[in-house]
Design a protein around this motif. Structure first.
Motif, PDB file in Angstrom:
ATOM      1  N   LEU A  55       0.843  -1.256  -0.105  1.00  0.00           N
ATOM      2  CA  LEU A  55       0.052  -0.107   0.146  1.00  0.00           C
ATOM      3  C   LEU A  55       0.824   0.993  -0.150  1.00  0.00           C
ATOM      4  O   LEU A  55       0.581   2.276  -0.637  1.00  0.00           O
ATOM      5  N   ALA A  56       2.141   1.336   0.955  1.00  0.00           N
ATOM      6  CA  ALA A  56       2.662   2.461   0.869  1.00  0.00           C
ATOM      7  C   ALA A  56       3.656   2.541  -0.486  1.00  0.00           C
ATOM      8  O   ALA A  56       3.587   3.681  -0.969  1.00  0.00           O
ATOM      9  N   ALA A  57       3.757   1.360  -1.093  1.00  0.00           N
ATOM     10  CA  ALA A  57       4.754   1.431  -2.410  1.00  0.00           C
ATOM     11  C   ALA A  57       3.848   1.955  -3.328  1.00  0.00           C
ATOM     12  O   ALA A  57       4.228   2.864  -4.394  1.00  0.00           O
ATOM     13  N   VAL A  58       2.652   1.606  -3.691  1.00  0.00           N
ATOM     14  CA  VAL A  58       1.615   1.991  -4.424  1.00  0.00           C
ATOM     15  C   VAL A  58       1.321   3.350  -4.350  1.00  0.00           C
ATOM     16  O   VAL A  58       1.285   4.200  -5.387  1.00  0.00           O
ATOM     17  N   THR A  59       1.111   3.753  -3.276  1.00  0.00           N
ATOM     18  CA  THR A  59       0.692   5.283  -2.920  1.00  0.00           C
ATOM     19  C   THR A  59       1.904   6.079  -3.376  1.00  0.00           C
ATOM     20  O   THR A  59       1.954   7.206  -3.940  1.00  0.00           O
ATOM     21  N   LEU A  60       3.172   5.633  -3.006  1.00  0.00           N
ATOM     22  CA  LEU A  60       4.410   6.435  -3.440  1.00  0.00           C
ATOM     23  C   LEU A  60       4.499   6.586  -4.962  1.00  0.00           C
ATOM     24  O   LEU A  60       4.870   7.422  -5.758  1.00  0.00           O
ATOM     25  N   GLY A  61       4.290   5.273  -5.562  1.00  0.00           N
ATOM     26  CA  GLY A  61       4.400   5.196  -7.049  1.00  0.00           C
ATOM     27  C   GLY A  61       3.309   6.250  -7.629  1.00  0.00           C
ATOM     28  O   GLY A  61       3.559   6.702  -8.675  1.00  0.00           O
ATOM     29  N   MET A  62       2.288   6.332  -7.023  1.00  0.00           N
ATOM     30  CA  MET A  62       1.362   7.447  -7.812  1.00  0.00           C
ATOM     31  C   MET A  62       1.589   8.900  -7.298  1.00  0.00           C
ATOM     32  O   MET A  62       1.067   9.646  -8.549  1.00  0.00           O
ATOM     33  N   PRO A  65       7.315  12.439  -7.647  1.00  0.00           N
ATOM     34  CA  PRO A  65       7.736  12.870  -9.141  1.00  0.00           C
ATOM     35  C   PRO A  65       8.491  11.956  -9.913  1.00  0.00           C
ATOM     36  O   PRO A  65       8.967  10.933  -9.365  1.00  0.00           O
ATOM     37  N   LEU A  66       8.293  11.911 -11.172  1.00  0.00           N
ATOM     38  CA  LEU A  66       8.863  10.921 -12.036  1.00  0.00           C
ATOM     39  C   LEU A  66      10.300  10.651 -11.801  1.00  0.00           C
ATOM     40  O   LEU A  66      10.798   9.265 -11.897  1.00  0.00           O
ATOM     41  N   GLY A  67      10.899  11.624 -11.369  1.00  0.00           N
ATOM     42  CA  GLY A  67      12.482  11.414 -11.196  1.00  0.00           C
ATOM     43  C   GLY A  67      12.673  10.453 -10.088  1.00  0.00           C
ATOM     44  O   GLY A  67      13.792   9.916  -9.765  1.00  0.00           O
ATOM     45  N   LEU A  68      11.810  10.509  -9.236  1.00  0.00           N
ATOM     46  CA  LEU A  68      12.006   9.719  -7.616  1.00  0.00           C
ATOM     47  C   LEU A  68      10.982   8.339  -7.704  1.00  0.00           C
ATOM     48  O   LEU A  68      10.852   7.761  -6.635  1.00  0.00           O
ATOM     49  N   ILE A  69      10.547   8.089  -8.937  1.00  0.00           N
ATOM     50  CA  ILE A  69       9.788   6.549  -8.832  1.00  0.00           C
ATOM     51  C   ILE A  69      10.666   5.538  -8.770  1.00  0.00           C
ATOM     52  O   ILE A  69      10.234   4.573  -8.137  1.00  0.00           O
ATOM     53  N   LYS A  70      11.830   5.708  -8.840  1.00  0.00           N
ATOM     54  CA  LYS A  70      12.971   4.652  -8.487  1.00  0.00           C
ATOM     55  C   LYS A  70      13.047   4.615  -6.940  1.00  0.00           C
ATOM     56  O   LYS A  70      13.380   3.370  -6.345  1.00  0.00           O
ATOM     57  N   LEU A 113       5.130   8.558   4.591  1.00  0.00           N
ATOM     58  CA  LEU A 113       5.290  10.038   5.136  1.00  0.00           C
ATOM     59  C   LEU A 113       6.103  10.862   3.650  1.00  0.00           C
ATOM     60  O   LEU A 113       5.328  12.073   3.535  1.00  0.00           O
ATOM     61  N   LEU A 114       6.647  10.131   2.921  1.00  0.00           N
ATOM     62  CA  LEU A 114       7.341  10.891   1.933  1.00  0.00           C
ATOM     63  C   LEU A 114       6.182  11.057   0.691  1.00  0.00           C
ATOM     64  O   LEU A 114       5.803  12.079  -0.095  1.00  0.00           O
ATOM     65  N   SER A 115       5.104  10.072   0.634  1.00  0.00           N
ATOM     66  CA  SER A 115       3.827  10.055  -0.262  1.00  0.00           C
ATOM     67  C   SER A 115       3.053  11.388   0.300  1.00  0.00           C
ATOM     68  O   SER A 115       2.752  12.303  -0.466  1.00  0.00           O
ATOM     69  N   VAL A 116       2.925  11.504   1.629  1.00  0.00           N
ATOM     70  CA  VAL A 116       2.265  12.722   2.246  1.00  0.00           C
ATOM     71  C   VAL A 116       2.683  13.925   1.751  1.00  0.00           C
ATOM     72  O   VAL A 116       2.101  15.025   1.594  1.00  0.00           O
ATOM     73  N   TYR A 117       3.979  14.052   2.048  1.00  0.00           N
ATOM     74  CA  TYR A 117       4.993  15.305   1.606  1.00  0.00           C
ATOM     75  C   TYR A 117       4.659  15.806   0.225  1.00  0.00           C
ATOM     76  O   TYR A 117       4.370  16.771  -0.128  1.00  0.00           O
ATOM     77  N   PHE A 118       4.821  14.668  -0.713  1.00  0.00           N
ATOM     78  CA  PHE A 118       4.520  14.719  -2.158  1.00  0.00           C
ATOM     79  C   PHE A 118       2.968  15.360  -2.353  1.00  0.00           C
ATOM     80  O   PHE A 118       2.905  16.274  -3.416  1.00  0.00           O
ATOM     81  N   VAL A 120       1.128  16.997  -0.403  1.00  0.00           N
ATOM     82  CA  VAL A 120       0.919  18.330   0.555  1.00  0.00           C
ATOM     83  C   VAL A 120       1.684  19.366  -0.398  1.00  0.00           C
ATOM     84  O   VAL A 120       1.303  20.457  -0.529  1.00  0.00           O
ATOM     85  N   PHE A 121       2.843  19.076  -0.859  1.00  0.00           N
ATOM     86  CA  PHE A 121       3.905  20.130  -1.114  1.00  0.00           C
ATOM     87  C   PHE A 121       4.108  20.015  -2.500  1.00  0.00           C
ATOM     88  O   PHE A 121       4.619  20.824  -3.049  1.00  0.00           O
ATOM     89  N   GLY A 122       3.712  18.866  -3.392  1.00  0.00           N
ATOM     90  CA  GLY A 122       4.228  18.568  -4.776  1.00  0.00           C
ATOM     91  C   GLY A 122       2.808  19.162  -5.547  1.00  0.00           C
ATOM     92  O   GLY A 122       1.883  19.788  -5.133  1.00  0.00           O
ATOM     93  N   ASP A 123       3.073  18.710  -6.634  1.00  0.00           N
ATOM     94  CA  ASP A 123       2.148  19.044  -7.847  1.00  0.00           C
ATOM     95  C   ASP A 123       1.005  17.899  -8.082  1.00  0.00           C
ATOM     96  O   ASP A 123       0.687  17.921  -9.199  1.00  0.00           O
ATOM     97  N   VAL A 124       0.674  17.236  -7.043  1.00  0.00           N
ATOM     98  CA  VAL A 124      -0.282  16.153  -7.224  1.00  0.00           C
ATOM     99  C   VAL A 124      -1.649  16.831  -7.278  1.00  0.00           C
ATOM    100  O   VAL A 124      -2.210  17.633  -6.481  1.00  0.00           O
TER     101      VAL A 124
END
Length: 124
Positions: A55-62, A65-70, A113-118, A120-124
């Motif tokens: 669940l965390a990996a799917v969320t992060l993948g969604m 940013p494309l450069g951090l999908i790794k 936590l990184l997903s929440v950051y993206f 809140v502060f990203g372009d999602v």
């Protein structure tokens, strides 16, 4: 990469399978709790961990940013290494399983936590 999270579960099933196959008592269900106590404890924990990590990996993948999908395959690799360490340290001495648990669980927490950051502060 999501399938990688299931590898420790499949590896954990095999010892139970072979112990039960080679024991008439375990096949009939007699002494099942004592005969495979460690394997059952490991499998119980290992069933829970992939759910959290996937669940965390799917969320992060969604949301990454494309450069951090790794980060998704990195999470999967850390998880598998952590579960291997968890297995062997748990078998040797249950009190020493902490490092493997941390690698298996807190990498998912970090991913979430990184997903929440993206979000809140990203372009999602």
């Amino acid at each position: 990469w999501l399938a990688v999270f299931s590898v420790p579960l499949f590896l954990g099933i095999h010892p139970v399978l072979f112990r039960r196959y080679n024991s008439a008592d375990l096949i009939r269900g007699w002494s099942a709790k004592e005969g495979i106590k460690f394997e059952r404890a490991y499998l119980s924990n290992t069933v829970e961990q992939p759910a959290v990590n996937v669940l965390a990996a799917v969320t992060l993948g969604m949301v990454a940013p494309l450069g951090l999908i790794k980060l998704v395959p990195i999470q999967a690799i850390i998880y598998v290494i952590g579960r291997v360490l968890f297995y062997f340290s748990y078998r040797a001495n249950p009190m020493k399983r902490f490092v493997g648990f941390v690698m298996g669980y807190y990498v998912a927490v970090g991913s979430l936590l990184l997903s929440v950051y993206f979000v809140v502060f990203g372009d999602v």
